[in-house]
Design a protein around this motif. Structure first.
Motif, PDB file in Angstrom:
ATOM      1  N   PHE A  28       1.143  -1.219   0.431  1.00  0.00           N
ATOM      2  CA  PHE A  28       0.122   0.350  -0.264  1.00  0.00           C
ATOM      3  C   PHE A  28       1.204   1.062   0.159  1.00  0.00           C
ATOM      4  N   PHE A  29       1.396   1.044   1.444  1.00  0.00           N
ATOM      5  CA  PHE A  29       2.755   1.920   1.492  1.00  0.00           C
ATOM      6  C   PHE A  29       3.904   2.673  -0.553  1.00  0.00           C
ATOM      7  N   VAL A  30       3.895   1.846  -1.248  1.00  0.00           N
ATOM      8  CA  VAL A  30       5.083   1.597  -1.880  1.00  0.00           C
ATOM      9  C   VAL A  30       4.285   2.425  -2.592  1.00  0.00           C
ATOM     10  N   TYR A  31       2.787   2.356  -2.547  1.00  0.00           N
ATOM     11  CA  TYR A  31       2.503   3.101  -4.251  1.00  0.00           C
ATOM     12  C   TYR A  31       2.052   4.384  -3.235  1.00  0.00           C
ATOM     13  N   GLY A  32       1.700   4.845  -2.042  1.00  0.00           N
ATOM     14  CA  GLY A  32       1.871   6.309  -1.723  1.00  0.00           C
ATOM     15  C   GLY A  32       3.267   6.799  -2.337  1.00  0.00           C
ATOM     16  N   THR A  33       4.626   6.337  -1.940  1.00  0.00           N
ATOM     17  CA  THR A  33       6.136   7.468  -1.740  1.00  0.00           C
ATOM     18  C   THR A  33       5.622   7.178  -3.058  1.00  0.00           C
ATOM     19  N   PHE A  39       5.004   9.467  -9.391  1.00  0.00           N
ATOM     20  CA  PHE A  39       4.290   9.686 -10.331  1.00  0.00           C
ATOM     21  C   PHE A  39       3.330  10.520 -10.641  1.00  0.00           C
ATOM     22  N   GLY A  40       4.051  11.667 -11.008  1.00  0.00           N
ATOM     23  CA  GLY A  40       3.500  13.042 -11.541  1.00  0.00           C
ATOM     24  C   GLY A  40       3.795  12.870 -12.688  1.00  0.00           C
ATOM     25  N   GLN A  41       5.420  12.912 -12.868  1.00  0.00           N
ATOM     26  CA  GLN A  41       6.076  13.192 -14.207  1.00  0.00           C
ATOM     27  C   GLN A  41       6.061  12.151 -15.309  1.00  0.00           C
ATOM     28  N   VAL A  42       5.153  11.164 -14.164  1.00  0.00           N
ATOM     29  CA  VAL A  42       5.450   9.700 -15.038  1.00  0.00           C
ATOM     30  C   VAL A  42       4.199   9.330 -16.214  1.00  0.00           C
ATOM     31  N   PHE A  43       3.130   9.542 -15.107  1.00  0.00           N
ATOM     32  CA  PHE A  43       1.533   9.422 -15.239  1.00  0.00           C
ATOM     33  C   PHE A  43       0.771  10.212 -15.254  1.00  0.00           C
ATOM     34  N   PHE A  44       1.495  11.610 -14.687  1.00  0.00           N
ATOM     35  CA  PHE A  44       0.310  13.095 -15.814  1.00  0.00           C
ATOM     36  C   PHE A  44       1.633  13.738 -15.922  1.00  0.00           C
ATOM     37  N   PRO A  45       2.602  13.825 -17.014  1.00  0.00           N
ATOM     38  CA  PRO A  45       3.642  15.198 -17.727  1.00  0.00           C
ATOM     39  C   PRO A  45       2.870  15.791 -18.621  1.00  0.00           C
ATOM     40  N   ASN A  46       1.998  15.800 -18.491  1.00  0.00           N
ATOM     41  CA  ASN A  46       1.619  17.400 -19.337  1.00  0.00           C
ATOM     42  C   ASN A  46       1.030  18.801 -18.672  1.00  0.00           C
ATOM     43  N   SER A  47       1.510  18.101 -17.339  1.00  0.00           N
ATOM     44  CA  SER A  47       0.691  18.921 -16.068  1.00  0.00           C
ATOM     45  C   SER A  47       1.939  19.894 -15.396  1.00  0.00           C
ATOM     46  N   LEU A  50       2.929  21.573  -9.768  1.00  0.00           N
ATOM     47  CA  LEU A  50       1.701  21.166  -8.652  1.00  0.00           C
ATOM     48  C   LEU A  50       0.411  20.180  -8.997  1.00  0.00           C
ATOM     49  N   THR A  51      -0.081  20.800 -10.502  1.00  0.00           N
ATOM     50  CA  THR A  51      -1.001  19.641 -10.857  1.00  0.00           C
ATOM     51  C   THR A  51      -0.825  17.976 -11.035  1.00  0.00           C
ATOM     52  N   GLY A  52       0.878  17.845 -11.645  1.00  0.00           N
ATOM     53  CA  GLY A  52       0.798  16.521 -12.020  1.00  0.00           C
ATOM     54  C   GLY A  52       0.753  15.730 -10.438  1.00  0.00           C
ATOM     55  N   THR A  53       1.632  16.590  -9.326  1.00  0.00           N
ATOM     56  CA  THR A  53       1.389  15.958  -7.505  1.00  0.00           C
ATOM     57  C   THR A  53       0.048  15.717  -7.019  1.00  0.00           C
ATOM     58  N   LEU A  54      -1.006  16.929  -7.146  1.00  0.00           N
ATOM     59  CA  LEU A  54      -2.483  17.105  -6.948  1.00  0.00           C
ATOM     60  C   LEU A  54      -2.632  15.417  -7.247  1.00  0.00           C
ATOM     61  N   LEU A  55      -2.821  15.386  -8.889  1.00  0.00           N
ATOM     62  CA  LEU A  55      -3.759  14.350  -9.497  1.00  0.00           C
ATOM     63  C   LEU A  55      -2.984  12.693  -8.991  1.00  0.00           C
ATOM     64  N   SER A  56      -1.574  12.845  -8.986  1.00  0.00           N
ATOM     65  CA  SER A  56      -0.935  10.738  -8.768  1.00  0.00           C
ATOM     66  C   SER A  56      -1.006  11.279  -7.218  1.00  0.00           C
ATOM     67  N   LEU A  57      -1.887  12.720  -6.508  1.00  0.00           N
ATOM     68  CA  LEU A  57      -2.198  12.476  -4.873  1.00  0.00           C
ATOM     69  C   LEU A  57      -3.742  11.593  -5.005  1.00  0.00           C
TER      70      LEU A  57
END
Length: 441
Positions: A28-33, A39-47, A50-57
């Protein structure tokens, strides 16, 4: 029911439950870390960052929505078929989902399908953890003698911190062994793949466990209910809602400290490794403090310690936030230990305190449902909301008010909670509200 478990049996079950819960929480925490770091850069690179971090969270929070569903599904299985069967199944599901997350291609490779797959697998993780917690606590509590339930159940509680430590140590080692580009490209996946080895170990341990003595007694006396969740909804919603409210503060504090704190520290000049070290040391402190507090609850009661812990968090959260603002690692470490001392007072008692609110025939369902609802309210949105509030206000006060308000709410919800505990050296029985006779703690 034939004879009570020996002290060696109780220790074996406690250690087995601890190891299984550690593996589940590691996953569970591997994902949280990863959500806080990459994850913001890997899965939301067009944001933007801040937005990338918010989306990954936000994807991190998806699992919390799934946890009550997992509590219902595996609560039913645990109260109908057995605690052991539920725990084996949750561990297997969690392991498969975690390894699969480590295999999801990046946004650059498959586009929008990448974050969609991420969300689906995170939802599956939430279902597994929603069913895990209640069963692990009950396997230990229901094996333990009355005067040791707080002590042994605290072992299970520390599985969350052991899982967090292992997850962060793995990330620390992997991140230190390679450059940032390699870590962002593929290194972050290694901790997810490690889960496969841990799950195999966990399954070997859990398959060897004996079923809970109290569940055996329920089967022998023909007190297994056909639909435990319906009984909980009809007759025990007061207990469920009080537990949910009492769990909020604990959950808010934990995810504020471990997920929000990790990303917030980065904005104050701390490196990824510096924040990981702080959280690892703080988690080790929680392990020791929780076991001590669990033992003390056998002598002084669960409720007073739980309430005092929530109030202690409210009193120290301001200092914790101001310490991160200093940019001094030693100061932040001290502040973390202070905040998490109060947290340990709640976490070390929460499992047995909540378990003792229900009779055996509905205990798995009632405990899992109440706890997971509280975790939704407290954990699902906390990293996301706190990150957004700090970005919008440039102030620590919204975080302080969020955490302090939630812990005061939890203290208030704990006051009217009733515990079912015969206080004698064996299992007692009392008529349940359904007209059946159900064993109780």
């Amino acid at each position: 029911m034939s004879g009570s478990p020996s002290a060696a049996d109780v220790r074996r079950v406690g250690l087995a439950s601890l190891m299984g819960t550690t593996i589940e929480y590691y996953d569970f925490f591997v994902y949280g870390t990863a959500a806080a770091l990459v994850f913001g850069q890997v899965f939301f690179p067009n944001s933007n960052p801040l937005t990338g971090t918010l989306l990954s969270l936000a994807t991190f929070g998806v699992a919390f929505v799934a946890r009550p569903l997992g509590g219902i599904i595996f609560g039913h299985l645990g109260d109908r078929v057995g605690r052991k069967a539920a725990l084996v199944t949750t561990l297997l599901i969690m392991g498969v989902a975690t390894v699969a997350i480590g295999l999801v291609p990046s946004y650059g490779a498959i586009g929008i399908a990448a974050p969609i797959l991420l969300v689906v697998l995170r939802f599956v993780q939430g279902i597994a953890l929603g069913g895990e917690y209640g069963g692990a606590v009950l396997m230990t509590v229901e094996h333990s003698p009355p005067g040791k339930r707080g002590f042994y159940s605290s072992w299970v509680q520390t599985g969350a911190q052991f899982g967090l430590i292992i997850a962060n140590v793995v990330y620390l080692v992997v991140g230190s062994a390679m450059g940032d580009d390699a870590f962002l490209s593929w290194g972050w996946r290694i901790p997810f793949w490690v889960s496969s080895l841990l799950v195999i170990l966990g399954l070997m341990i859990r398959l060897r466990l004996e079923e809970s003595p109290e569940f055996k007694a329920l089967k022998e006396s023909n007190d297994i209910l056909p639909a435990p969740v319906l009984v909980v909804f009809r007759h025990h919603m007061k207990e469920v809602l009080l537990i949910a409210g009492a769990a909020v503060g604990n959950s808010v504090t934990f995810y504020a400290a471990t997920v929000f704190g990790l990303s917030y520290g980065a904005t104050k000049g701390f490196s990824r490794n510096e924040m990981l070290v702080i959280i690892i040391v703080a988690a080790a402190w929680v392990i020791a403090a929780s076991i001590f507090v669990g033992a003390q609850s056998d002598a002084f009661g669960r409720k007073p310690i739980f309430i005092m812990g929530n109030l202690a968090i409210a009193a120290t959260v301001f200092g914790w936030m101001k310490a991160i603002d200093t940019g001094n690692q030693a100061v932040v470490m001290i502040a973390y230990l202070a905040l998490l001392t109060g947290y340990s007072m709640t976490w070390g008692t929460i499992g047995v305190f909540f378990a003792e609110a229900f009779q055996g025939a509905v205990r798995y369902t009632g405990l899992s449902l109440g706890f997971t609802i509280g975790v939704i309210v407290g954990g699902a949105v906390t990293p996301l909301v706190l990150t957004k509030l700090v970005a919008d206000t440039s102030s620590a006060m919204p975080v302080v008010l969020w955490v302090a308000g939630s812990t005061i709410l939890s203290a208030l919800c704990a006051i009217p909670m009733r515990q079912i505990d015969d206080g004698v050296g064996g299992l007692g029985t009392t008529p349940s509200r359904t007209g059946r006779t159900a064993p109780q703690l």
